[in-house]
Design a protein around this motif. Structure first.
Motif, mmCIF file in Angstrom:
data_model
loop_
_atom_site.group_PDB
_atom_site.id
_atom_site.type_symbol
_atom_site.label_atom_id
_atom_site.label_comp_id
_atom_site.label_asym_id
_atom_site.label_seq_id
_atom_site.Cartn_x
_atom_site.Cartn_y
_atom_site.Cartn_z
ATOM 1 N N TYR A 93 21.705 10.344 -13.444
ATOM 2 C CA TYR A 93 21.450 10.796 -12.073
ATOM 3 C C TYR A 93 20.196 11.656 -12.145
ATOM 4 C CZ TYR A 93 22.111 13.544 -7.751
ATOM 5 O OH TYR A 93 21.931 14.176 -6.540
ATOM 6 N N ARG A 94 19.079 11.066 -11.772
ATOM 7 C CA ARG A 94 17.809 11.765 -11.990
ATOM 8 C C ARG A 94 17.430 12.574 -10.745
ATOM 9 N NH1 ARG A 94 13.250 8.783 -9.712
ATOM 10 N NH2 ARG A 94 14.104 7.065 -8.487
ATOM 11 N N ARG A 95 16.953 13.785 -10.981
ATOM 12 C CA ARG A 95 16.435 14.628 -9.911
ATOM 13 C C ARG A 95 14.947 14.897 -10.123
ATOM 14 N NH1 ARG A 95 20.381 16.925 -6.409
ATOM 15 N NH2 ARG A 95 18.527 17.739 -5.376
ATOM 16 N N ILE A 96 14.264 13.921 -10.682
ATOM 17 C CA ILE A 96 12.814 13.975 -10.806
ATOM 18 C C ILE A 96 12.226 12.726 -10.159
ATOM 19 C CG2 ILE A 96 12.947 15.322 -12.939
ATOM 20 C CD1 ILE A 96 12.207 12.887 -14.505
ATOM 21 N N ASP A 97 10.997 12.819 -9.714
ATOM 22 C CA ASP A 97 10.357 11.714 -9.013
ATOM 23 C C ASP A 97 10.014 10.567 -9.961
ATOM 24 O OD1 ASP A 97 10.501 13.114 -6.646
ATOM 25 O OD2 ASP A 97 8.475 13.947 -6.820
ATOM 26 N N ASP A 98 9.830 9.390 -9.374
ATOM 27 C CA ASP A 98 9.462 8.199 -10.146
ATOM 28 C C ASP A 98 8.291 8.453 -11.091
ATOM 29 O OD1 ASP A 98 11.385 6.820 -8.776
ATOM 30 O OD2 ASP A 98 10.011 5.572 -7.616
ATOM 31 N N ASP A 99 7.253 9.118 -10.570
ATOM 32 C CA ASP A 99 6.034 9.305 -11.354
ATOM 33 C C ASP A 99 6.301 9.946 -12.712
ATOM 34 O OD1 ASP A 99 4.366 8.169 -9.508
ATOM 35 O OD2 ASP A 99 3.818 10.068 -8.549
ATOM 36 N N VAL A 147 20.021 6.571 -11.107
ATOM 37 C CA VAL A 147 20.434 6.898 -9.731
ATOM 38 C C VAL A 147 19.541 8.017 -9.195
ATOM 39 C CG1 VAL A 147 22.317 7.868 -8.373
ATOM 40 C CG2 VAL A 147 22.830 6.260 -10.225
ATOM 41 N N ASN A 148 18.928 7.837 -8.032
ATOM 42 C CA ASN A 148 18.738 6.617 -7.277
ATOM 43 C C ASN A 148 17.766 5.707 -8.021
ATOM 44 O OD1 ASN A 148 20.439 7.581 -5.284
ATOM 45 N ND2 ASN A 148 18.806 7.975 -3.812
ATOM 46 N N ALA A 149 17.813 4.418 -7.714
ATOM 47 C CA ALA A 149 16.984 3.459 -8.440
ATOM 48 C C ALA A 149 15.502 3.759 -8.254
ATOM 49 C CB ALA A 149 17.288 2.044 -7.955
ATOM 50 N N PRO A 150 14.690 3.584 -9.295
ATOM 51 C CA PRO A 150 13.240 3.731 -9.134
ATOM 52 C C PRO A 150 12.737 2.778 -8.043
ATOM 53 C CG PRO A 150 13.832 3.576 -11.461
ATOM 54 C CD PRO A 150 15.079 3.270 -10.687
ATOM 55 N N GLY A 151 11.750 3.245 -7.297
ATOM 56 C CA GLY A 151 11.185 2.422 -6.238
ATOM 57 C C GLY A 151 11.887 2.529 -4.907
ATOM 58 N N THR A 152 12.979 3.301 -4.845
ATOM 59 C CA THR A 152 13.722 3.453 -3.592
ATOM 60 C C THR A 152 12.853 4.090 -2.510
ATOM 61 O OG1 THR A 152 15.814 3.639 -4.780
ATOM 62 C CG2 THR A 152 15.767 4.533 -2.569
ATOM 63 N N GLY A 153 11.868 4.873 -2.926
ATOM 64 C CA GLY A 153 11.009 5.549 -1.963
ATOM 65 C C GLY A 153 10.229 4.627 -1.054
ATOM 66 N N VAL A 154 10.183 3.335 -1.351
ATOM 67 C CA VAL A 154 9.486 2.392 -0.474
ATOM 68 C C VAL A 154 10.120 2.400 0.920
ATOM 69 C CG1 VAL A 154 10.883 0.346 -1.034
ATOM 70 C CG2 VAL A 154 8.476 0.073 -0.368
ATOM 71 N N ALA A 171 0.818 -1.213 0.000
ATOM 72 C CA ALA A 171 0.000 0.000 0.000
ATOM 73 C C ALA A 171 0.852 1.264 0.000
ATOM 74 C CB ALA A 171 -0.928 0.001 1.211
ATOM 75 N N ASN A 172 2.175 1.081 -0.021
ATOM 76 C CA ASN A 172 3.085 2.227 0.018
ATOM 77 C C ASN A 172 3.036 2.988 -1.305
ATOM 78 O OD1 ASN A 172 5.667 3.762 -0.177
ATOM 79 N ND2 ASN A 172 6.111 2.746 1.760
ATOM 80 N N LYS A 173 2.880 4.293 -1.212
ATOM 81 C CA LYS A 173 2.788 5.140 -2.406
ATOM 82 C C LYS A 173 4.000 4.982 -3.312
ATOM 83 C CE LYS A 173 2.685 10.055 -3.683
ATOM 84 N NZ LYS A 173 2.605 11.447 -3.172
ATOM 85 N N TYR A 174 5.167 4.680 -2.720
ATOM 86 C CA TYR A 174 6.414 4.650 -3.488
ATOM 87 C C TYR A 174 6.840 3.243 -3.915
ATOM 88 C CZ TYR A 174 6.649 9.381 -1.646
ATOM 89 O OH TYR A 174 6.363 10.682 -1.317
ATOM 90 N N PHE A 175 6.048 2.233 -3.561
ATOM 91 C CA PHE A 175 6.369 0.873 -4.002
ATOM 92 C C PHE A 175 6.083 0.746 -5.498
ATOM 93 C CE2 PHE A 175 4.764 -3.552 -4.674
ATOM 94 C CZ PHE A 175 5.994 -4.183 -4.579
ATOM 95 N N ARG A 176 7.070 0.238 -6.248
ATOM 96 C CA ARG A 176 6.944 0.113 -7.698
ATOM 97 C C ARG A 176 6.998 -1.360 -8.097
ATOM 98 N NH1 ARG A 176 4.719 4.794 -8.932
ATOM 99 N NH2 ARG A 176 5.916 6.537 -8.115
#
Length: 488
Positions: A286-292, A322-329, A135-140
């Protein structure tokens, strides 16, 4: 008497808070601050004011800015980061312990993210509830079983540390998606060296400039093809992003490409930079934008900021992100409560730096406890950062507390609560006088492939709540910063 007035009638008072420079009695100077204190005290008040004005001008001239977004404003406000010339000083033995604690924490968090996207053993063993993950918003789910270069998910992290009224350190927050503040750390030191060299030269302090080279080494170490000179690009949302100054600074200092989504194209499961000479393959983003917003084909189809097809190239092993997508979990504020358990589970060790006591409001008994004590609590929305979506109970109005009470009851899983910590304070220079203000410390950790290892930047960024009595230090909420010294 110089710029520092410590007479009984001076406005600077400890008031029961832990003060970084002055001892409990309010009479003595802590030994690691002695040289700084003596140098500052030798300044006349007008000289101190002139130096502070010089720092302010330099910040403006170099465009060291942060964009503030206020609901009441039609246009965002671009402002310089307020910089205070009195450094925060950390003794060597204290820093050594903090460094070990942060290395331990980030290593465990990285193992957790790897585990979540592979075997999920920590869930199967009942350490972290499954609902906290799915249910985590950042889980991919798109990241399940993806081969990540070097198994490094959390390349750049910012760990927020605070001290309580006894001087004990705690981790307040883990920032694992795309933490900001690197540029202010490096610029703070370079400005101190240029504008106040007699102060920086008076103490033996650890250098931070070499950490930019370590940052570049870490990014290079994640190149999937392991080529010696990989092409690295920093992906920015563009000039209207609040941290755009930092994006330009890091790209320039590390000698990497600064790009927006429209500058990149994904073809044949590879990513290329468009240029006058044609297409150049990119090895590390090296991305500075969110996963979405990263890939409209994989995430939000309305995104105009990302690169269509970059996730296909990533899964194929032709580019590192970098950082890997889904790290926000692991970045979610509710997941924060489980980090000590992660350390015990993955590292078989006790946490070196503790968490602030945290109440997960989806648990009925903890929710009831917090609702009965809202005036004593800090309540945070789990998916927000930057000081947004918070209630600071002791300073909130009754109306604000009732509003949060309703929000919590409507959707308790969105919130966590913590007791109000009496943040330590440090002196800042205002109108030629010392004034105590609350501070925290954002420490930065860089994790690369096996050859690069893990590096903690010495000192980090001390953030200051410039409003008297305020506990909110975030730049997005009007906070300032200090240079942070670690005694060598």
């Amino acid at each position: 008497m110089g710029a520092i007035d410590r007479s009984p009638n001076a406005p600077y008072a400890l008031e029961g808070f832990y003060d970084e420079m002055f001892s409990e009695e309010g009479l003595g100077v802590r030994s690691h601050y002695r040289k700084v204190y003596d140098r500052l005290n030798a300044l006349k008040a007008e000289e101190a004011g002139a130096k502070q004005a010089a720092f302010d001008r330099r910040m403006m001239e170099e465009g060291i800015t942060f964009t503030l977004y206020q609901p009441s404003q039609i246009q965002p406000l671009e402002r310089t980061i307020p910089f205070d010339l009195i450094p925060r000083v950390i003794p060597k033995d204290e820093w050594d312990t903090l460094e070990k604690g942060m290395l331990q924490r980030v290593t465990a968090l990285n193992r957790f993210v790897y585990d979540i996207y592979h075997e999920q053993n920590i869930v199967k063993d009942g350490i972290v509830p499954r609902r906290m993950v799915v249910a985590n918003k950042y889980f991919r789910p798109e990241m399940m079983n993806v081969q990540v270069p070097g198994d490094v998910y959390i390349t750049a992290s910012g760990i927020d540390l605070i001290r309580d009224d006894q001087g004990s350190y705690y981790v307040l927050e883990d920032n694992l998606r795309s933490p900001s503040g690197f540029s202010y750390l490096f610029k703070s030191r370079s400005m101190m060296n240029q504008l106040y060299p007699e102060l920086t030269l008076s103490s033996s302090i650890r250098d931070v400039e070499h950490s930019l080279n370590r940052f570049l080494t870490v990014l290079r170490s994640l190149c999937p093809s392991r080529k010696k000179d990989p092409v690295i690009a920093l992906l920015t949302p563009g000039e209207f992003n609040s941290a755009y100054y930092e994006h330009t600074f890091l790209a320039q200092q590390m000698g990497i490409h600064l790009v927006e989504g429209r500058d990149l194209v994904a073809m044949d499961q590879k990513v290329y930079i468009r240029g006058l000479g044609g297409l150049t393959q990119v090895d590390v983003v090296y991305r500075r934008i969110d996963d979405d917003y990263l890939d409209p084909l994989a995430f939000d189809p309305s995104s105009m900021l990302g690169v269509a097809g970059i996730m296909n190239a990533y899964r194929a092993g032709n580019v590192a992100i970098v950082n890997a997508p889904g790290t926000g979990v692991a970045d979610d504020k509710a997941m924060y409560a489980y980090v000590p358990d992660m350390i015990r589970y993955y590292m078989k060790e006790e946490p070196i730096i503790g968490n602030v006591p945290t109440y997960v409001l989806s648990r009925p008994e903890e929710r009831q406890y917090v609702l009965e004590r809202l005036a004593e609590m800090v309540v945070k929305e789990t998916s927000l950062s930057g000081g947004y979506g918070m209630l600071i109970g002791p300073t909130a109005t009754e109306e604000e507390r009732e509003d949060f009470r309703k929000r919590i009851l409507d959707d308790p899983g969105r919130y966590i609560a913590q007791p109000t910590i009496q943040l330590s304070r440090a002196p800042v220079l205002m109108d030629g006088k010392l004034q105590p203000r609350h501070i925290d410390l954002r420490a930065f950790i860089l994790m690369g492939g096996e050859a690069a290892g893990i590096h903690v930047i010495p000192g980090g960024l001390t953030r200051v709540a410039l409003k008297k009595g305020s506990l909110v230090v975030n730049s997005s909420q009007g906070g300032g910063c200090k240079d942070t010294w670690v005694i060598a």
